[in-house]
Each structure stands twice: as C-alpha cells, then as structure tokens.
Design an enzyme around this catalytic site. Structure first.
Site, PDB file in Angstrom:
ATOM      1  N   CYS A  50       0.820  -0.903   0.077  1.00 10.46           N
ATOM      2  CA  CYS A  50      -0.051  -0.001  -0.104  1.00 10.46           C
ATOM      3  C   CYS A  50       0.870   1.283  -0.083  1.00 10.46           C
ATOM      4  O   CYS A  50       0.446   2.280  -0.253  1.00 10.46           O
ATOM      5  CB  CYS A  50      -1.099   0.113   1.184  1.00 10.46           C
ATOM      6  N   GLU A 114       7.858  -1.139  11.529  1.00 12.95           N
ATOM      7  CA  GLU A 114       6.618  -1.863  11.540  1.00 12.95           C
ATOM      8  C   GLU A 114       7.004  -3.312  10.788  1.00 12.95           C
ATOM      9  O   GLU A 114       8.133  -3.320  10.091  1.00 12.95           O
ATOM     10  CB  GLU A 114       5.441  -1.172  10.408  1.00 12.95           C
ATOM     11  N   GLY A 115       6.396  -4.375  11.350  1.00 14.43           N
ATOM     12  CA  GLY A 115       6.469  -5.532  11.033  1.00 14.43           C
ATOM     13  C   GLY A 115       6.193  -6.270   9.688  1.00 14.43           C
ATOM     14  O   GLY A 115       6.692  -7.126   9.165  1.00 14.43           O
ATOM     15  N   LYS A 192      -5.163  -9.641   6.436  1.00 14.64           N
ATOM     16  CA  LYS A 192      -4.234  -9.212   7.628  1.00 14.64           C
ATOM     17  C   LYS A 192      -4.635  -7.747   8.188  1.00 14.64           C
ATOM     18  O   LYS A 192      -4.391  -7.571   9.447  1.00 14.64           O
ATOM     19  CB  LYS A 192      -2.677  -9.453   7.100  1.00 14.64           C
TER      20      LYS A 192
END
Length: 432
Positions: A50, A114-115, A192
C-alpha cells in the site's frame, strides 16, 4: 553485476499515483514475464504494497534496463512518462542493496519499525521464484535482506510496540471520533490488515464491530481469532445496510476498483447522516468524489502521517542501531558478489587441470599394462586428484579472499595469462 531498483513510495508519490502503479499478486506473473522479455533485463522481483511499488532488476546494461522498466511502469499505470518521472526513484548497485535491506528492516516504512513489510518482502521473494523472475543474484539479495530484517528485529527494540498502518488508522479514528467504545464500526475486508484493525479497535474499547467480506468463510476465519469479541459477520451484498448502520467504516480489501463512491453512499445514507471512512487500501476502496458529500469525512493512508510522526521520535536511536547491523549485512552480500567474479576463472582453471590430469593418467596406465592398470587405477587416480587439488587450493582461496576489486581482477588476468585460460574459452568480459 548491475543491480537496480526503480519505484515509488509514500515518500515520493501521493496515493492517487501509487494506486495506478499497484501490481496485485494475480497480475505479478504477467508483469514479471513482460519485464523479463526486455533485452537488458535479466532478473526481476516486484515489491507492491500500500505504501510502495518497487521493481528490482539485474540488468545486462544499467541505463537501458532502467529505461525499459520506466517505460513498463508508464504503460502499466497509463501515466505519461513526463508525469511519472517526478515520482520515481532509481537506486543502483550498492544503494539498491542497502535500500532493500532497510525496507526489510522497517527503516523505510511510513511507520518506522513496522513488522508487516518483512512478510511482504518474503512474499515478493517467493513469488519472484515461482514466476521465474528471480535468478542467482536477486535470490541471494532477497535471502540476505530477509535475514537482515529478522536480525534487526531480534537484536534491537525497534519493533517493540511499533504501530502498523492499521493501528495508526485506529489511532486517527480515536482522535476524530473521540469515543470508539460508543461507535458502531464496520470493516470491509477480512485479511491481515482487517485482523490488525480488529485487534487495535478492541484494545481501544470498541465492541460493536461488523466485518463485511466477499466470502463468509473468510469473515468466519477472522472471527475465530477473536472468540470473545462477538463480531458481526456479513457478505458483500449486505455492505450497504451495514454501512448505513455504522458511524465509522474501515476499508482494507484487495479490490482494484473503488467499492464506494458518492452515488452509492447517497443511496445508502440518510440525509445529513454523518460517517467517517478510513481507507487504508491501495488502490483506494473509496472514490475521491465521496469528499463532495458534506457529512462524510474520508481519510486515506496519506492522512496517517501526522499520527505516525508522534511515534517516530522514540525509535530514532533504535534506527541508528539497526543501521549499524545493516552495514555488516551489506558487506557480507558485497563479499558474495565479489566472489562471483572469480567463479568462471576458477572453473576454467579447474577444468584445464582436470583435462591435463586425465590425459596424463591415461598415458601412464597404458604404459603400465592392463593387469596393473585394473588393479591399481583407483589408487593412482586418487593420488593424481589429490595432487591437483592441493596445487590449486591456495590460489583459489587467495583469489576468493581478495577484497580489493582491482587487485582481484589483476590476479585473475595473471592466472588467465600464465595458464593460457583465455584460449581455453575464458571470456575477457568478466574483467570489464
């Protein structure tokens, strides 16, 4: 070894440009096949999320390879080159390697640390292999980048409490709505991102949450992960009724066309009804014309930057620690690349030595007679192989270990001259 990356991200392009260049998984195989068909592109991997679209290539000639990828992006996204170029970034060789490792480690993300990006890089690697885009060089680069991402997360605290795009969207919703516990919330999608939305909404006190998904089975699979949440599950044909009964709607689907536009919402909502839409999908799920509705407020991924900025400062020092680790990983990759230059020289030398050994062995055995040869051939063959291997061992070790590029190339040229390897088929191009 011409590695390059051509792409755009949340840093270089707004969401309305990024969504045009987004390449969803079902279209990746065709995109890779087209890119690999270009004369100067040898390997391809496509990272599409995104917040970014990045095409990694190994090119036989860098400038032409980049030109071919840029033209592909213009045609794919139907964006004229003169408009597209201002949003693109191009990184070459060492910079491209460093960039992918930073991306894998979450250091280039909108949300620092962020993972989710690490799993997206893994997915890119796997997909590139399945679609025959990734060869020897990109395979090693992506493997090392995934390892680097894991190492950064295990050896630093950068991922501790790191917010995701989903949690940033929930934080923004809390700021705008002030009381999520009293709000009726709907989520379009059950992947997710939706799972993370539910997780963060529950942590903020929201308890009236509806899930709308194309398949009920997907929504049920999501609900199983939150057995105490009492999520309301709906299919896409019930979307209008669910939205009409909501105060806040999050959209996180993989749809390539908007699910909601002004006309649809006007037909769904009562006159003067207020609604907040948080669209965290790229391509966007909510058409830009929805902004014309007076009582509907739309927020997309680019609106999350202010929320994310509040969480960044505490991770700055951790990012510096991560950069130091990445320097080690980048050097390890560069050593591997440098070693590739010696492969053809070493192989050519080994082949020539083996040819000489077998010829001389055959001569010796024929002179000794068949009875002796049959009885002792194995011993003599092992002896001659051992002698050749010991003679070649030190030169090969020294050649591989040579760090200085020019010194290594001079050594390879010397070997080729001394052993007449070029006449045996060794190409001088490896020194260019």
């Amino acid at each position: 070894m011409n590695i390059a990356v051509v792409g755009l991200s949340h840093k270089t392009a707004p969401v309305e440009v990024r969504e045009k260049l987004s390449i969803p998984t079902p279209q990746t195989e065709a995109a890779i096949a087209q890119l690999c068909s270009y004369p100067h592109v040898e390997e391809v991997a496509i990272l599409s999320t995104c917040n970014r679209l990045e095409i990694y290539i190994v090119a036989s000639e860098t400038d032409n390879g980049i030109r071919e990828v840029t033209q592909f992006l213009s045609e794919y996204g139907k964006v004229p080159l003169q408009h597209l170029r201002q949003h693109l970034f191009v990184l070459l060789h060492q910079d491209a390697v460093m960039h992918l490792m930073r991306v894998s480690s979450g250091l280039d993300s909108l949300v620092l640390g962020e993972g989710q990006i690490l799993s997206q890089v893994k997915h890119t690697h796997k997909l590139g292999q399945q679609c025959n885009g990734i060869g020897r060089v990109l395979n090693h680069l992506f493997k090392k980048s995934v390892e680097a991402g894991k190492r950064v997360r295990s050896e630093t605290s950068i991922g501790t409490g790191a917010v995701s795009i989903s949690s940033a969207a929930v934080e923004l919703a809390q700021i705008k709505a002030q009381n999520l516990a009293a709000s009726r919330v709907a989520i379009l999608g059950a992947g997710k991102m939706a799972r993370l939305l539910v997780q963060h909404l529950l942590s903020k006190g929201a308890h009236r949450i509806a899930i709308v998904n194309r398949s009920l089975a997907g929504a049920e699979e999501l609900a199983k992960q939150f057995p105490d949440a009492h999520l309301q599950l709906h299919t896409l044909d019930q979307m209008g009724a669910v939205i009409a009964d909501s105060d806040i709607v999050f959209t996180s689907t993989a749809a390539t066309e908007p699910l909601l536009d002004r006309a649809k919402l006007e037909a769904i909502l009562q006159p003067g009804q207020h609604l907040m839409l948080f669209d965290i999908s790229v391509p966007r799920n909510v058409d830009s014309d929805v902004n014309d509705l007076p009582h509907v407020h739309v927020f997309n991924v680019d609106d999350l930057k202010a929320v994310v900025a509040q969480n960044q400062e505490s991770r700055r020092q951790m990012a510096l620690e991560a950069e130091a680790l990445l320097d080690e990983e980048i050097e390890a990759f560069n050593n591997w690349v440098r070693s590739l230059e010696t492969v053809s020289t070493i192989k050519c030398l080994q082949d020539k030595m083996e040819s000489i050994r077998t010829q001389e062995l055959e001569k010796a055995l024929s002179r000794l007679g068949p009875e002796f040869a049959d009885k002792h051939q194995g011993i003599i063959e092992a002896l001659t192989k051992g002698i050749v291997n010991k003679i070649l061992h030190d030169p090969m070790v020294q050649l591989r270990a040579q760090q200085d590029i020019e010194a290594r190339r001079r050594a390879m040229e010397t070997l080729c001259t001394l052993f007449n390897l070029e006449s045996e088929g060794q190409s001088s191009q490896q020194f260019s």
